[in-house]
Design a protein around this motif. Structure first.
Motif, mmCIF file in Angstrom:
data_model
loop_
_atom_site.group_PDB
_atom_site.id
_atom_site.type_symbol
_atom_site.label_atom_id
_atom_site.label_comp_id
_atom_site.label_asym_id
_atom_site.label_seq_id
_atom_site.Cartn_x
_atom_site.Cartn_y
_atom_site.Cartn_z
ATOM 1 N N ALA A 84 27.332 2.461 43.376
ATOM 2 C CA ALA A 84 26.307 2.727 42.165
ATOM 3 C C ALA A 84 27.023 3.302 41.050
ATOM 4 O O ALA A 84 27.989 4.131 41.221
ATOM 5 N N THR A 85 26.887 3.090 39.756
ATOM 6 C CA THR A 85 27.330 4.123 38.494
ATOM 7 C C THR A 85 26.966 5.385 38.979
ATOM 8 O O THR A 85 26.078 5.797 39.501
ATOM 9 N N PRO A 86 27.999 6.528 38.487
ATOM 10 C CA PRO A 86 27.630 7.925 38.640
ATOM 11 C C PRO A 86 26.082 8.300 38.462
ATOM 12 O O PRO A 86 25.624 9.061 39.028
ATOM 13 N N VAL A 87 25.783 7.797 37.192
ATOM 14 C CA VAL A 87 24.383 8.273 36.757
ATOM 15 C C VAL A 87 23.344 7.643 37.506
ATOM 16 O O VAL A 87 22.266 8.254 37.805
ATOM 17 N N MET A 88 23.613 6.388 37.730
ATOM 18 C CA MET A 88 22.437 5.797 38.641
ATOM 19 C C MET A 88 22.258 6.443 40.042
ATOM 20 O O MET A 88 21.309 6.470 40.837
ATOM 21 N N PHE A 89 23.568 6.722 40.587
ATOM 22 C CA PHE A 89 23.557 7.658 41.806
ATOM 23 C C PHE A 89 22.842 8.926 41.696
ATOM 24 O O PHE A 89 21.861 9.111 42.673
ATOM 25 N N ASP A 90 22.899 9.409 40.738
ATOM 26 C CA ASP A 90 22.072 10.628 40.725
ATOM 27 C C ASP A 90 20.694 10.417 40.486
ATOM 28 O O ASP A 90 19.728 10.991 41.007
ATOM 29 N N VAL A 91 20.307 9.470 39.606
ATOM 30 C CA VAL A 91 18.993 8.895 39.081
ATOM 31 C C VAL A 91 18.282 8.716 40.593
ATOM 32 O O VAL A 91 17.204 9.136 40.752
ATOM 33 N N THR A 92 18.997 7.932 41.144
ATOM 34 C CA THR A 92 18.297 7.255 42.470
ATOM 35 C C THR A 92 18.118 8.331 43.554
ATOM 36 O O THR A 92 17.109 8.467 44.334
ATOM 37 N N SER A 93 18.992 9.500 43.636
ATOM 38 C CA SER A 93 18.994 10.575 44.712
ATOM 39 C C SER A 93 17.835 11.271 44.366
ATOM 40 O O SER A 93 16.976 11.820 44.879
ATOM 41 N N SER A 114 24.026 21.755 39.036
ATOM 42 C CA SER A 114 25.468 21.671 38.734
ATOM 43 C C SER A 114 26.110 20.637 37.690
ATOM 44 O O SER A 114 27.144 20.704 37.426
ATOM 45 N N ARG A 115 25.116 19.911 37.370
ATOM 46 C CA ARG A 115 25.509 18.780 36.189
ATOM 47 C C ARG A 115 25.568 19.543 35.031
ATOM 48 O O ARG A 115 24.809 20.423 34.457
ATOM 49 N N THR A 116 26.597 18.685 34.016
ATOM 50 C CA THR A 116 26.962 19.315 32.764
ATOM 51 C C THR A 116 25.579 18.991 31.772
ATOM 52 O O THR A 116 24.752 17.883 32.235
ATOM 53 N N PRO A 117 25.323 19.578 30.871
ATOM 54 C CA PRO A 117 24.234 19.091 29.668
ATOM 55 C C PRO A 117 24.216 17.708 29.423
ATOM 56 O O PRO A 117 23.202 16.985 29.462
ATOM 57 N N ASN A 118 25.369 17.219 29.147
ATOM 58 C CA ASN A 118 25.432 15.797 28.744
ATOM 59 C C ASN A 118 25.070 15.031 30.014
ATOM 60 O O ASN A 118 24.575 13.860 29.844
ATOM 61 N N GLU A 119 25.473 15.196 31.124
ATOM 62 C CA GLU A 119 25.328 14.404 32.363
ATOM 63 C C GLU A 119 23.592 14.497 32.539
ATOM 64 O O GLU A 119 23.044 13.676 32.949
ATOM 65 N N ILE A 120 23.075 15.764 32.330
ATOM 66 C CA ILE A 120 21.539 15.838 32.577
ATOM 67 C C ILE A 120 20.674 15.061 31.384
ATOM 68 O O ILE A 120 19.786 14.173 31.992
ATOM 69 N N ARG A 121 21.403 14.891 30.245
ATOM 70 C CA ARG A 121 20.667 14.023 29.325
ATOM 71 C C ARG A 121 20.805 12.474 29.699
ATOM 72 O O ARG A 121 19.773 12.035 29.633
ATOM 73 N N GLU A 122 21.947 12.228 30.195
ATOM 74 C CA GLU A 122 21.946 10.629 30.535
ATOM 75 C C GLU A 122 21.241 10.442 31.735
ATOM 76 O O GLU A 122 20.710 9.128 31.742
ATOM 77 N N ILE A 123 20.868 11.432 32.872
ATOM 78 C CA ILE A 123 20.319 11.186 33.699
ATOM 79 C C ILE A 123 18.652 10.926 33.419
ATOM 80 O O ILE A 123 17.955 9.956 33.853
ATOM 81 N N ILE A 124 18.084 11.810 32.358
ATOM 82 C CA ILE A 124 16.836 11.821 31.910
ATOM 83 C C ILE A 124 16.570 10.275 31.316
ATOM 84 O O ILE A 124 15.563 9.630 31.501
ATOM 85 N N LYS A 125 17.666 9.899 30.534
ATOM 86 C CA LYS A 125 17.417 8.672 29.717
ATOM 87 C C LYS A 125 17.579 7.554 30.732
ATOM 88 O O LYS A 125 16.639 6.570 30.628
ATOM 89 N N THR A 126 18.321 7.477 31.609
ATOM 90 C CA THR A 126 18.499 6.534 32.698
ATOM 91 C C THR A 126 17.430 6.199 33.695
ATOM 92 O O THR A 126 16.905 5.309 34.140
ATOM 93 N N TYR A 127 16.640 7.644 34.023
ATOM 94 C CA TYR A 127 15.363 7.484 35.014
ATOM 95 C C TYR A 127 14.341 6.914 34.214
ATOM 96 O O TYR A 127 13.970 6.099 34.643
ATOM 97 N N LYS A 128 14.336 7.199 32.851
ATOM 98 C CA LYS A 128 13.204 6.437 32.175
ATOM 99 C C LYS A 128 13.364 5.084 32.023
ATOM 100 O O LYS A 128 12.405 4.285 32.281
ATOM 101 N N GLN A 129 14.507 4.595 31.652
ATOM 102 C CA GLN A 129 14.799 3.154 31.688
ATOM 103 C C GLN A 129 14.519 2.401 33.055
ATOM 104 O O GLN A 129 13.873 1.283 33.121
#
Length: 317
Positions: A84-93, A114-129
């Motif tokens: 999984a891509t790192p962001v998808m791995f977090d999103v799925t978790s 533990s995630r950086t602000p940029n990582e959190i924003r990326e997670i939120i965006k990918t979760y929505k998609q």
């Protein structure tokens, strides 16, 4: 800071060649697990994504589906996690932690603290998609009270930058007044200050707090709060002090005692392998009377163990 991951991109990488190696490893009777785990742990995540694309082009099949049908158990979970891509791995978790009855608070805490602000924003965006749902709504629908408020603050990914010199003393005083000094605890102050200040600012506040109260902030949180709120505040404090030390402790706790918390072990080894696993290893050795390598060796077995040890990439005995 330089990348301190254990997994590096392979030089002279050839996606088509790797796709063929994996195809052969799964073709016919029996699977060559060794070939699969050796190859995938020696490629960066970006390279694994290219292998996935090449596999589909060459064979018209989905590599992850094929891996799932050939492998099993914890070994399968680990290998699929690496794909999984790192962001998808977090999103799925996160999605798995929220769905169904009961919430896996541990996963929410570990990722959001533990995630950086940029990582959190990326997670939120990918979760929505991915799910056409709002992560914050899903988190708030599943949690309550002050614990929920901390998670919502962390999801804003909006921590102040740098050190507010003028506020160090007043933040320390506010935390002291909210906890040790009074009967009962004013959780709001803990939530607001720990959730919104930068890591470097918080480290200064913790020093000032220690001078003021005679306690480490962790001791006060242990005494003044309980349950999931206590866990998330402690995670935020530990991550402000040192993210690698926080993960070292999580890894240790996942393997100590009877039985192994494999979900946590897999989550951290996969998600930190290209970021700071070397630092985590060093902190692990400093904090505990053993090395991460040694503990993995003792607590796991088979191809699962082999893969984890390759990700660990060395012993600090």
């Amino acid at each position: 800071m330089a990348e301190r991951g254990t997994v590096k991109p392979q030089s002279g990488f050839n996606a088509n060649h790797d796709a063929e190696v994996l195809f052969k490893a799964m073709k016919g009777l029996g699977t060559d697990e060794a070939a699969i785990l050796q190859l995938l742990t020696a490629r960066s995540n970006a390279q694994r994504q290219q292998i996935k694309a090449a596999y589909k082009t060459l064979h018209g099949k989905d590599l992850v589906s094929d891996l799932k049908s050939e492998l099993g158990g914890k070994f399968e979970t680990l290998i699929v996690g690496l794909m999984a891509t790192p962001v998808m791995f977090d999103v799925t978790s996160l999605k798995n932690a929220i769905k169904g009855a009961g919430t896996d608070e541990k996963v929410l805490i570990e990722i959001l603290a533990s995630r950086t602000p940029n990582e959190i924003r990326e997670i939120i965006k990918t979760y929505k998609q991915e799910y056409d749902r709002n992560l914050e709504d899903d988190v708030t629908g599943d949690t309550s009270g002050h614990f929920k408020r901390v998670l919502v603050i962390l999801l804003q990914a909006n921590r102040q930058q740098g050190v507010q010199q003028d506020n160090i003393q007043s933040d320390a005083q506010a935390l002291f007044d909210a906890g040790e000094k009074k009967f009962g605890t004013d959780e709001d102050q803990f939530v607001t200050i720990l959730g919104n200040r930068s890591a470097e600012h918080l480290r200064r506040v913790f020093d000032a707090y220690m001078k003021l109260s005679g306690y480490q902030i962790e001791e006060s949180i242990q005494r003044e709060t309980s349950g999931a709120l206590r866990e998330v505040l402690l995670a935020v404090v530990k991550c402000a002090r040192s993210v690698p030390a926080y993960f070292a402790e999580c890894l240790y706790n996942s393997m100590k005692g009877a039985g192994t918390d494999d979900a946590t072990l897999i989550r951290i080894m996969v998600s930190r392998s290209e970021i700071d696993l070397l630092n985590i290893r060093a902190e692990f050795r400093k904090l505990f009377a053993t090395s991460l390598h040694n503990m993995i060796k003792t607590d796991t077995s088979g191809d699962y163990r082999k893969t984890l040890l390759l990700l660990c990439a060395g012993d600090d005995a």
